[in-house]
Design a protein around this motif. Structure first.
Motif, PDB file in Angstrom:
ATOM      1  N   SER A 158      28.986  26.809  33.047  1.00  0.00           N
ATOM      2  CA  SER A 158      27.835  27.248  33.852  1.00  0.00           C
ATOM      3  C   SER A 158      27.406  26.167  34.833  1.00  0.00           C
ATOM      4  CB  SER A 158      26.669  27.620  32.938  1.00  0.00           C
ATOM      5  OG  SER A 158      27.030  28.679  32.072  1.00  0.00           O
ATOM      6  N   GLN A 159      27.636  24.915  34.477  1.00  0.00           N
ATOM      7  CA  GLN A 159      27.303  23.796  35.365  1.00  0.00           C
ATOM      8  C   GLN A 159      28.378  23.558  36.416  1.00  0.00           C
ATOM      9  OE1 GLN A 159      26.157  20.180  33.128  1.00  0.00           O
ATOM     10  NE2 GLN A 159      25.773  21.512  31.389  1.00  0.00           N
ATOM     11  N   GLU A 160      29.635  23.598  35.996  1.00  0.00           N
ATOM     12  CA  GLU A 160      30.725  23.188  36.873  1.00  0.00           C
ATOM     13  C   GLU A 160      31.306  24.331  37.705  1.00  0.00           C
ATOM     14  OE1 GLU A 160      33.603  21.170  34.496  1.00  0.00           O
ATOM     15  OE2 GLU A 160      32.342  19.386  34.242  1.00  0.00           O
ATOM     16  N   TRP A 161      31.275  25.554  37.162  1.00  0.00           N
ATOM     17  CA  TRP A 161      31.847  26.703  37.847  1.00  0.00           C
ATOM     18  C   TRP A 161      30.796  27.720  38.284  1.00  0.00           C
ATOM     19  CZ3 TRP A 161      37.115  28.283  38.600  1.00  0.00           C
ATOM     20  CH2 TRP A 161      38.068  27.355  38.155  1.00  0.00           C
ATOM     21  N   GLY A 162      29.769  27.913  37.457  1.00  0.00           N
ATOM     22  CA  GLY A 162      28.843  29.017  37.680  1.00  0.00           C
ATOM     23  C   GLY A 162      29.428  30.342  37.246  1.00  0.00           C
ATOM     24  N   PHE A 163      30.682  30.328  36.813  1.00  0.00           N
ATOM     25  CA  PHE A 163      31.430  31.500  36.362  1.00  0.00           C
ATOM     26  C   PHE A 163      32.252  31.121  35.140  1.00  0.00           C
ATOM     27  CE2 PHE A 163      30.592  33.473  40.399  1.00  0.00           C
ATOM     28  CZ  PHE A 163      30.923  34.823  40.280  1.00  0.00           C
ATOM     29  N   PHE A 164      32.426  32.057  34.223  1.00  0.00           N
ATOM     30  CA  PHE A 164      33.401  31.902  33.151  1.00  0.00           C
ATOM     31  C   PHE A 164      33.717  33.289  32.601  1.00  0.00           C
ATOM     32  CE2 PHE A 164      29.162  31.279  31.405  1.00  0.00           C
ATOM     33  CZ  PHE A 164      29.132  32.004  30.227  1.00  0.00           C
ATOM     34  N   GLN A 165      34.717  33.379  31.759  1.00  0.00           N
ATOM     35  CA  GLN A 165      35.061  34.661  31.154  1.00  0.00           C
ATOM     36  C   GLN A 165      35.080  34.519  29.643  1.00  0.00           C
ATOM     37  OE1 GLN A 165      38.960  35.927  32.515  1.00  0.00           O
ATOM     38  NE2 GLN A 165      39.746  33.844  32.503  1.00  0.00           N
ATOM     39  N   VAL A 166      34.784  35.624  28.960  1.00  0.00           N
ATOM     40  CA  VAL A 166      34.669  35.587  27.504  1.00  0.00           C
ATOM     41  C   VAL A 166      35.502  36.694  26.873  1.00  0.00           C
ATOM     42  CG1 VAL A 166      32.366  34.534  27.540  1.00  0.00           C
ATOM     43  CG2 VAL A 166      32.571  37.029  27.521  1.00  0.00           C
ATOM     44  N   VAL A 167      36.059  36.385  25.711  1.00  0.00           N
ATOM     45  CA  VAL A 167      36.741  37.378  24.878  1.00  0.00           C
ATOM     46  C   VAL A 167      36.060  37.381  23.513  1.00  0.00           C
ATOM     47  CG1 VAL A 167      38.965  37.261  26.055  1.00  0.00           C
ATOM     48  CG2 VAL A 167      38.466  35.646  24.205  1.00  0.00           C
ATOM     49  N   ASN A 168      36.398  38.370  22.686  1.00  0.00           N
ATOM     50  CA  ASN A 168      35.693  38.573  21.408  1.00  0.00           C
ATOM     51  C   ASN A 168      34.182  38.610  21.648  1.00  0.00           C
ATOM     52  OD1 ASN A 168      37.993  38.708  19.712  1.00  0.00           O
ATOM     53  ND2 ASN A 168      38.174  36.474  19.767  1.00  0.00           N
ATOM     54  N   THR A 210      24.841  37.694  35.314  1.00  0.00           N
ATOM     55  CA  THR A 210      25.554  38.943  35.563  1.00  0.00           C
ATOM     56  C   THR A 210      26.755  38.989  34.633  1.00  0.00           C
ATOM     57  OG1 THR A 210      24.906  38.914  37.892  1.00  0.00           O
ATOM     58  CG2 THR A 210      26.731  40.356  37.282  1.00  0.00           C
ATOM     59  N   ILE A 211      26.969  40.139  33.999  1.00  0.00           N
ATOM     60  CA  ILE A 211      28.136  40.341  33.140  1.00  0.00           C
ATOM     61  C   ILE A 211      28.976  41.445  33.773  1.00  0.00           C
ATOM     62  CG2 ILE A 211      28.972  40.931  30.846  1.00  0.00           C
ATOM     63  CD1 ILE A 211      26.331  39.941  29.715  1.00  0.00           C
ATOM     64  N   LEU A 212      30.235  41.137  34.050  1.00  0.00           N
ATOM     65  CA  LEU A 212      31.099  42.031  34.825  1.00  0.00           C
ATOM     66  C   LEU A 212      32.345  42.408  34.039  1.00  0.00           C
ATOM     67  CD1 LEU A 212      31.744  43.181  37.792  1.00  0.00           C
ATOM     68  CD2 LEU A 212      33.166  41.119  38.008  1.00  0.00           C
ATOM     69  N   HIS A 213      32.672  43.697  34.071  1.00  0.00           N
ATOM     70  CA  HIS A 213      33.989  44.143  33.606  1.00  0.00           C
ATOM     71  C   HIS A 213      34.702  44.744  34.793  1.00  0.00           C
ATOM     72  CE1 HIS A 213      36.974  46.888  31.667  1.00  0.00           C
ATOM     73  NE2 HIS A 213      37.189  45.782  30.989  1.00  0.00           N
ATOM     74  N   ILE A 257      33.574  38.897  32.614  1.00  0.00           N
ATOM     75  CA  ILE A 257      33.230  37.760  33.468  1.00  0.00           C
ATOM     76  C   ILE A 257      31.722  37.568  33.462  1.00  0.00           C
ATOM     77  CG2 ILE A 257      33.180  36.932  35.856  1.00  0.00           C
ATOM     78  CD1 ILE A 257      35.887  38.259  36.258  1.00  0.00           C
ATOM     79  N   ILE A 258      31.308  36.325  33.294  1.00  0.00           N
ATOM     80  CA  ILE A 258      29.891  35.969  33.301  1.00  0.00           C
ATOM     81  C   ILE A 258      29.639  35.078  34.508  1.00  0.00           C
ATOM     82  CG2 ILE A 258      27.980  35.047  31.948  1.00  0.00           C
ATOM     83  CD1 ILE A 258      29.618  37.200  30.445  1.00  0.00           C
ATOM     84  N   ASN A 259      28.587  35.366  35.276  1.00  0.00           N
ATOM     85  CA  ASN A 259      28.218  34.409  36.317  1.00  0.00           C
ATOM     86  C   ASN A 259      26.715  34.159  36.331  1.00  0.00           C
ATOM     87  OD1 ASN A 259      28.477  37.166  38.026  1.00  0.00           O
ATOM     88  ND2 ASN A 259      27.030  35.825  39.096  1.00  0.00           N
ATOM     89  N   ILE A 260      26.381  32.942  36.701  1.00  0.00           N
ATOM     90  CA  ILE A 260      24.989  32.495  36.763  1.00  0.00           C
ATOM     91  C   ILE A 260      24.333  33.059  38.015  1.00  0.00           C
ATOM     92  CG2 ILE A 260      23.487  30.467  36.864  1.00  0.00           C
ATOM     93  CD1 ILE A 260      25.144  30.797  34.258  1.00  0.00           C
ATOM     94  N   GLY A 261      23.084  33.519  37.881  1.00  0.00           N
ATOM     95  CA  GLY A 261      22.337  34.040  39.015  1.00  0.00           C
ATOM     96  C   GLY A 261      21.317  33.040  39.536  1.00  0.00           C
ATOM     97  N   PHE A 313      37.689  49.333  40.606  1.00  0.00           N
ATOM     98  CA  PHE A 313      36.474  49.697  39.894  1.00  0.00           C
ATOM     99  C   PHE A 313      35.958  48.495  39.110  1.00  0.00           C
ATOM    100  CE2 PHE A 313      38.649  53.746  40.426  1.00  0.00           C
ATOM    101  CZ  PHE A 313      37.615  54.606  40.770  1.00  0.00           C
ATOM    102  N   SER A 314      34.645  48.404  39.002  1.00  0.00           N
ATOM    103  CA  SER A 314      34.032  47.392  38.145  1.00  0.00           C
ATOM    104  C   SER A 314      32.672  47.889  37.677  1.00  0.00           C
ATOM    105  CB  SER A 314      33.878  46.050  38.872  1.00  0.00           C
ATOM    106  OG  SER A 314      32.912  46.134  39.906  1.00  0.00           O
ATOM    107  N   MET A 315      32.176  47.268  36.611  1.00  0.00           N
ATOM    108  CA  MET A 315      30.841  47.555  36.076  1.00  0.00           C
ATOM    109  C   MET A 315      30.114  46.230  35.938  1.00  0.00           C
ATOM    110  SD  MET A 315      31.984  50.127  33.010  1.00  0.00           S
ATOM    111  CE  MET A 315      33.495  49.231  32.657  1.00  0.00           C
ATOM    112  N   ALA A 316      28.900  46.146  36.465  1.00  0.00           N
ATOM    113  CA  ALA A 316      28.137  44.906  36.406  1.00  0.00           C
ATOM    114  C   ALA A 316      26.777  45.149  35.755  1.00  0.00           C
ATOM    115  CB  ALA A 316      27.940  44.328  37.809  1.00  0.00           C
TER     116      ALA A 316
END
Length: 338
Positions: free
Chosen positions: A70-80, A225-228, A254-258, A285-288
């Motif tokens: 969140s500090q270095e990218w502002g974005f990351f992705q998560v599984v499980n 924001t949480i994106l698929h 995908i998670i990104n900081i707002g 297509f995507s869902m946010a």
């Protein structure tokens, strides 16, 4: 006949902008220019949230990775992440059916009794190609999802998806607050299910894809924001001063900081500019899910010296809307620097 086609009349609506570009207009955003070609593809930091249930060093390392990304990218992705593939696939299937409805049905909110104005397409305030978003979307307040009439497959699936993704947003918010040394209950108090939004996006194929973006460069006006997204690709973000393309991963969210989290964290966490490119042959297509507080919530930087003045979410949204209407693009956090 247009009443029977599902496609929004983007080329017809914005024909003057196409002609202006063909006559030599440059593709600009704000006062600069941007290039949509030759961008390197990279994978976002991938974090396994299953480690949070292991306790001890594994849990703490997982939390540290979330804060660091969140500090270095502002974005990351998560599984499980707790949302089953079955729910995601069912949500995608119902979303596709929704966008296949005739255009005039979508405009008139005749699809599913969505709130008035939920359906949006193009960019009404665009005065140049760089301000045009080649997309259509349904922007639905979470408070309206459980109240949708008909209780068909889409409404039921949306409610199930929204419940799970809300839980995930709260979990991530709590971790990010904790790593700042702040009250982990902050988001539970300020970001209620009724104050958040779900946005269903479709990006139609675009014959002039090298000149037009599906979603113009912007930062998000929320906490998280949480994106698929599907596997078509097109999401790009700014990293170390240059654009990079995000490699799709259908198994991850995908998670990104707002903007609000950047202001609240006093610039510790970064709200990063991003955009979506069009594809010449394929739709995307995507869902946010937008993790937002109530309009009256006050955002105040938690560190010293404070970078931003105190402001309400209502004030922030109004300033963004005013700028977009007047300038054609968002200014955002720079308006609130002390």
């Amino acid at each position: 006949m247009r009443s029977l086609t599902p496609e929004p009349p983007l080329e017809e609506k914005y024909g003057d902008l196409f002609r202006k570009y063909s006559n030599g207009d440059t593709v600009e955003h704000g006062e600069g220019t941007f290039n949509t070609e030759g961008v390197e593809e990279m994978e976002l930091p991938l974090i396994d949230l299953g480690r949070l249930s292991l306790g001890g060093k594994e849990e703490e390392e997982c939390k540290r990775e979330i804060a660091l990304a969140s500090q270095e990218w502002g974005f990351f992705q998560v599984v499980n992440h707790g949302i089953s593939r079955e729910v995601l696939e069912r949500m995608k299937s119902e979303q596709v059916k929704l966008f296949r409805r005739p255009f005039m049905e979508k405009v008139n909110d005749a699809c599913m009794n969505f709130p008035m104005g939920s359906y949006r397409w193009g960019s009404p305030s665009a005065t140049r190609l760089s301000q045009l978003s080649w997309s259509e979307a349904f922007h639905v307040p979470m408070s309206n999802i459980s109240g949708l009439t008909g209780r068909d497959n889409l409404s039921l699936t949306m409610e199930q998806f929204a419940t799970k993704i809300s839980e995930l947003a709260q979990k991530l918010g709590q971790i990010l607050a904790e790593k700042l040394g702040q009250d982990p209950m902050f988001f539970k108090e300020h970001c209620l299910p009724s104050t958040c939004y779900l946005r269903l996006n479709r990006y139609p194929p675009c014959a002039v894809s090298s000149k037009i973006v599906g979603l113009m460069p912007h930062t998000d006006s929320d906490f998280l924001t949480i994106l698929h997204q599907d596997n078509i690709g097109g999401l790009q973000l700014v990293k170390d001063g240059k654009w990079i393309a995000v490699k799709p991963n259908e198994d991850a969210l995908i998670i990104n900081i707002g903007d609000l989290l950047q202001a609240w964290s006093n610039d510790v966490y970064k709200s990063v500019e991003h955009r979506v490119l069009t594809n010449q042959h394929k739709e995307r297509f995507s869902m946010a899910y937008f993790f937002c507080p109530s309009y009256d919530s006050i955002i105040q930087s938690c560190g010293e010296p404070q970078v931003y003045r105190r402001f309400s979410f209502r004030e922030f949204r109004q300033q963004v809307q005013d700028d977009v209407k007047r300038l054609g693009y968002k200014i955002g956090l720079p308006r609130f620097i002390l």
